[in-house]
Scaffold this active site. Structure first.
Site, PDB file in Angstrom:
ATOM      1  CG  HIS A  66      -0.664   0.620  -4.483  1.00 47.06           C
ATOM      2  ND1 HIS A  66      -0.800   0.392  -5.842  1.00 47.06           N
ATOM      3  CD2 HIS A  66      -0.772  -0.594  -3.887  1.00 47.06           C
ATOM      4  CE1 HIS A  66      -0.977  -0.903  -6.053  1.00 47.06           C
ATOM      5  NE2 HIS A  66      -0.954  -1.518  -4.884  1.00 47.06           N
ATOM      6  CG  ASP A 119       4.820 -14.082  -7.863  1.00 46.60           C
ATOM      7  OD1 ASP A 119       3.973 -13.677  -7.047  1.00 46.60           O
ATOM      8  OD2 ASP A 119       5.548 -13.311  -8.522  1.00 46.60           O
ATOM      9  CB  THR A 145      -0.929   0.004   1.224  1.00 48.34           C
ATOM     10  OG1 THR A 145      -1.780  -1.142   1.170  1.00 48.34           O
ATOM     11  CG2 THR A 145      -1.785   1.265   1.260  1.00 48.34           C
ATOM     12  CB  CYS A 188     -18.657  -2.456  15.573  1.00 44.12           C
ATOM     13  SG  CYS A 188     -17.433  -1.861  14.390  1.00 44.12           S
ATOM     14  CB  CYS A 202     -16.364  -1.765  10.983  1.00 44.57           C
ATOM     15  SG  CYS A 202     -16.959  -0.076  11.210  1.00 44.57           S
ATOM     16  CB  CYS A 230     -18.054   3.052  13.525  1.00 49.67           C
ATOM     17  SG  CYS A 230     -19.241   1.668  13.479  1.00 49.67           S
ATOM     18  CG  LEU A 258      -5.334 -10.723   1.177  1.00 43.67           C
ATOM     19  CD1 LEU A 258      -6.212 -10.162   2.295  1.00 43.67           C
ATOM     20  CD2 LEU A 258      -3.981 -11.137   1.741  1.00 43.67           C
ATOM     21  CB  ILE A 297      -6.952  -5.567  -4.077  1.00 44.81           C
ATOM     22  CG1 ILE A 297      -7.302  -5.803  -2.604  1.00 44.81           C
ATOM     23  CG2 ILE A 297      -7.810  -4.438  -4.654  1.00 44.81           C
ATOM     24  CD1 ILE A 297      -7.005  -4.625  -1.709  1.00 44.81           C
TER      25      ILE A 297
END
EC number: 1.1.1.103
Length: 351
Positions: free
Chosen positions: A44, A196, A41, A100, A108, A94, A271, A273
């Site tokens: 990115h 891979d 992340t 939650c 959540c 939250c 998992l 994305i």
């Protein structure tokens, strides 16, 4: 304080020396950061891709994988003490929605992330709600604790279904896929096949205990890939299909191949994305009676309990860390991560 921040709406992350100290409230903890790890992340955000442009407010202190020490806490905090070694759950929830309140905080609807939506851990200090803070057992190093976030993703993905005695296919040998190899082997999987295009990480997968690591860069389309996988399955004595699939890549051809080679009644944890829409054979899912589970983050805090328990029981994740750098060398760390010739890269804030 010193911090790494996204200061401009363009590629790059910049070191600053005058970031304001975060303020903590009644139920918060102030953490002095010792180690951080670079996540995909963060790459990115560094590269300023379309997702980052649509998601990241600028300026933003980035980073969400960390280990540190509690140096102050609000008057309402009783779960940790000053001096405790801690990591933390980077998803802030939250606390009021149905999930939650039912104890399913990982579901959540209003989840936000540190280093993504709010100020993150690439800094000398971080404030986090006490409920998100996780104490590090004495037997676990700060380096390993700084990788708890991705390791938790791997644990959540891999342990969604039974692995003992099963044949497991993992698509994607990034750090989380590599961790999943370790987890599957530790849990007693019979055969583990991983795919891979990165030769360095495929060799890491073999070292971690994969039965076969398949370089899929050699195949032009999904049909060729499936044919090669069936050949591999035959060579290692598989007469049916894979019992469990762990999808870490988000690549359409990998997902389609996985559906093709799953056994009837197989179970898939998803998992990875995707950068765009995914097209799959719906009939394969139906007629094989496959079970699919989407994975986002970590179960709070069952995943953390399982992760630390397995480490204390002897699961060795140290080899996933291939590079350790001082924070002043963060640019080199990002370049290493971008090259793909690495496992996890740790940045040291303590020296």
């Amino acid at each position: 304080m010193k911090a790494l921040a996204k200061l401009k709406k363009e590629p790059g992350i910049w070191m600053i020396d005058d970031a304001p100290m975060p303020e903590y409230g009644y139920n918060d903890v102030l953490i002095k950061i010792k180690k951080t790890a670079i996540c995909g992340t963060d790459l990115h955000i560094y590269n300023w891709d379309k997702w980052s442009q649509a998601t990241i407010p600028v300026p933003m202190i980035t980073g969400h994988e960390f280990a540190g020490e509690v140096v102050a806490k609000g008057n309402g905090v009783t779960s940790v003490d000053v001096g405790d070694r801690v990591s933390g759950e980077g998803h802030l929830v939250c606390g009021q929605c149905r999930n939650c309140r039912a104890g399913k905080r990982h579901l959540c609807r209003k989840t936000i992330g540190i280093g993504v939506n709010v100020q993150g851990a690439f800094a000398e200090y971080l404030v986090m709600p006490a409920v998100n803070v996780f104490k590090i057992p004495d037997s676990i190093s700060d380096d390993i604790a700084s990788t708890f976030d991705p390791m938790g993703n791997a644990i959540h993905t891999a342990l969604s279904f039974n692995l003992t005695g099963e044949d497991v296919l993992i698509t994607g040998a990034g750090p989380i896929g590599l961790m999943a190899v370790k987890i599957a082997r530790f849990c007693g999987a019979r055969r583990i096949v991983i795919t891979d295009i990165n030769k360095y990480r495929l060799q890491m997968a073999r070292d971690f205990g994969a039965t076969v690591a398949v370089n899929v860069s050699e195949f032009q389309n999904q049909q060729q890939l499936t044919a090669q996988m069936r050949k591999v399955m035959s060579e290692i004595g598989m007469t049916e299909g894979f019992d469990v699939g762990l999808e870490m890549s988000g690549i359409n051809s990998a997902i389609s191949m996985m559906l093709d080679v799953m056994n009837h009644g197989g179970k898939l944890s998803l998992l990875g994305i995707s950068a765009g829409d995914i097209s799959v054979d719906w009939g394969a899912i139906l007629f094989k009676g496959l079970t699919l589970k989407g994975i986002y983050g970590r179960e709070m805090f069952e995943t953390w309990y399982l992760m630390t328990s397995m480490l204390q029981a002897g699961m060795d994740m140290e080899p996933i860390i291939t590079h350790r750098l001082h924070i002043d060398d963060y640019q080199k760390g990002f370049e290493i991560m971008k090259s793909g010739q690495c496992g996890k890269v740790i940045l040291d804030w303590s020296r």
